[in-house]
Design an enzyme around this catalytic site. Structure first.
Site: not given
Ligand code: ARG
Length: 465
Positions: A160, A281, A287, A294
């Site tokens: 979980h 970024s 970043k 992804e």
């Protein structure tokens, strides 16, 4: 330039509408089957010769012509561009006729594009499945190497997405190793069903010539021949199965990606992703984004889409071949390309991965991950597990209230809950003991995991043989 008249032009008096011709055309994508189709053509030509349909010199001319066409495609970059061929099959046939004249018009005897395309598609897919399996193998190797580089590293295990129990980092690596092992098994099974020859089924009813289908199959390296001509030209279950096996690879890859995306976040800080697989970024200078992972996660959806597309395309089709089935190619081609790339990128990520061991060890000892150990400790002293569970829950509650982990409590604190708890509890709660106690097959004890690592390495070695 136009190659020839249509292969089927005899009963037509007018030419096709230009928009329809474009709509109907599959050469833009099925040219990918070019080499496979040439090989299928050569085997069919040999079959016709053996059946006495072609003379030796005719079959030699045709074969030489086919090999010449294949070679030409190697050095003539424009070969595939200057044509109005409807599909790869008509392209090859028209090139052959152009090259060797009327003898080329004999090649299509006893054959239809229906069994021809099924044959070329299977031949092509067979090789691609082997390629994909090899890349899965490489990814597995990178998982084993990562486990061995940081063999003693510990991470918190989650259920979980809540800290649950400590596990070895190598155990995590091996979990994915197992998933990819089953993926290879699935690919192997699909490969076996792909590796059957449909040629000789002709349009739908079977060929009218005495072609020895078994011999043709042997020449093309197929394990056997399809048993029913209708089935052979009308099903694409092998392609759907293949995309299904790839869908599961993508499920596994997407979870692998998600784990690492989480681990790379500032909240976890378990790993630092290599610059080789990250991007920055355009706006925020600090970043470092896990784009590689992804994209792997994102591409999973695309492959599932192809599976749905194929299933829906085949559903309810009347016997036997229908043009709907031409839609099978792009879905399978795109699946092959993206699964291969995703696997390759996952391997690169793994090869460049470093786990921040201190940080993960710390995380594995914060958050009462050894609470189950305390329950097991009580069970060893004769307390029923459910009672032990309840008592430990109370100890945890107390620990939370004073901001201490279980091993930071005093013996007195423990004894408030159970008199059975003695000084040896501290050893029982240690990280080492927590890990070592999971010592059955499949458990995360170092002994078991190191053994599993050896077995995993051996199984990859055996595949190399
Ligand atoms: N391009 C077609 C396909 O991919 C080849 C088979 C065509 N057969 C036919 N009867 N029109 O399905």
């Amino acid at each position: 330039m136009t190659d020839t008249k249509k292969l089927w032009g005899g009963r037509f008096t007018e030419s096709a509408d230009a928009t329809f011709a474009k709509f109907n055309n599959s050469f833009t994508f099925d040219k990918r089957l070019f080499e496979a189709d040439i090989r299928g053509c050569v085997a069919h030509c040999e079959g016709l010769f053996q059946a006495g349909v072609l003379t030796r010199s005719e079959s030699e001319r045709i074969k030489t012509g086919l090999w010449t066409i294949l070679k030409r495609s190697d050095f003539d970059k424009k070969y595939f561009e200057e044509t109005d061929a409807e599909d790869v099959h008509s392209f090859i046939e028209s090139k052959l006729i152009h090259l060797i004249g009327d003898t080329g018009r004999k090649l299509h005897t006893g054959r239809s594009r229906n069994d021809q395309v099924a044959t070329a598609f299977r031949l092509w897919l067979r090789e691609e499945i082997t390629e994909i399996s090899k890349i899965v193998h490489e990814l597995q190797k990178s998982l084993i190497d990562a486990a061995e580089r940081q063999k003693d590293a510990v991470i918190p295990g989650y259920t979980h997405l809540q800290r649950a129990q400590p596990i070895l980092w190598a155990h995590w690596c091996l979990a994915y190793f197992e998933m990819f092992d089953r993926d290879k098994e699935r690919l192997d099974e699909v490969w076996r069903r792909v590796n059957i020859l449909p040629l000789g089924s002709a349009a739908l009813a079977g060929t009218a010539y005495e072609i020895d289908r078994e011999a043709v199959a042997k020449e093309l390296g197929f394990e056997g021949v399809t048993a029913n001509s209708l089935d052979a030209v009308s099903d694409r279950d092998f392609a759907i199965e293949f995309v299904g096996a790839c869908s599961l690879i993508m499920v596994h890859l997407s979870r692998f990606a998600e784990d690492l995306i989480l681990y790379a976040s500032s909240e976890f800080q378990f790993i630092e992703l290599s610059d080789a697989v990250s991007t920055g970024s355009s706006l925020m200078p600090q970043k470092k984004n896990p784009d590689a992972l992804e994209l792997i996660r994102g591409k999973a959806g695309r492959i599932f889409g192809h599976q749905t597309a194929l299933l829906s395309m085949m559903k309810g089709l009347p016997m036997a071949y229908n043009k709907d089935m031409q839609e099978d190619k792009e879905a399978v081609f795109d699946t092959v390309d993206n699964v291969k790339l995703s696997l390759q990128v996952a391997e690169i990520v793994m090869r460049n991965l470093h786990l921040k061991e201190e940080r993960t060890r710390q995380a594995a000892t914060k958050g009462y991950l050894n609470a189950t150990e305390l329950a097991d400790y009580l069970v060893n002293k004769g307390v029923p597990f459910r009672t032990a569970h309840d008592s430990v829950g109370k100890v945890v509650l107390y620990g939370i209230s004073i901001g201490k982990e279980l091993n930071e409590l005093n013996l007195v604190d423990f004894q408030k809950v159970s008199k059975l708890i003695e000084n040896d509890v501290f050893e029982a709660l240690s990280l080492e003991k927590t890990l070592a106690s999971k010592n059955q097959i499949g458990g995360t004890s170092p002994e078991r995991v190191f053994q599993a690592l050896e077995e995993a390495k051996n199984s990859l070695e055996r595949e190399n043989e």
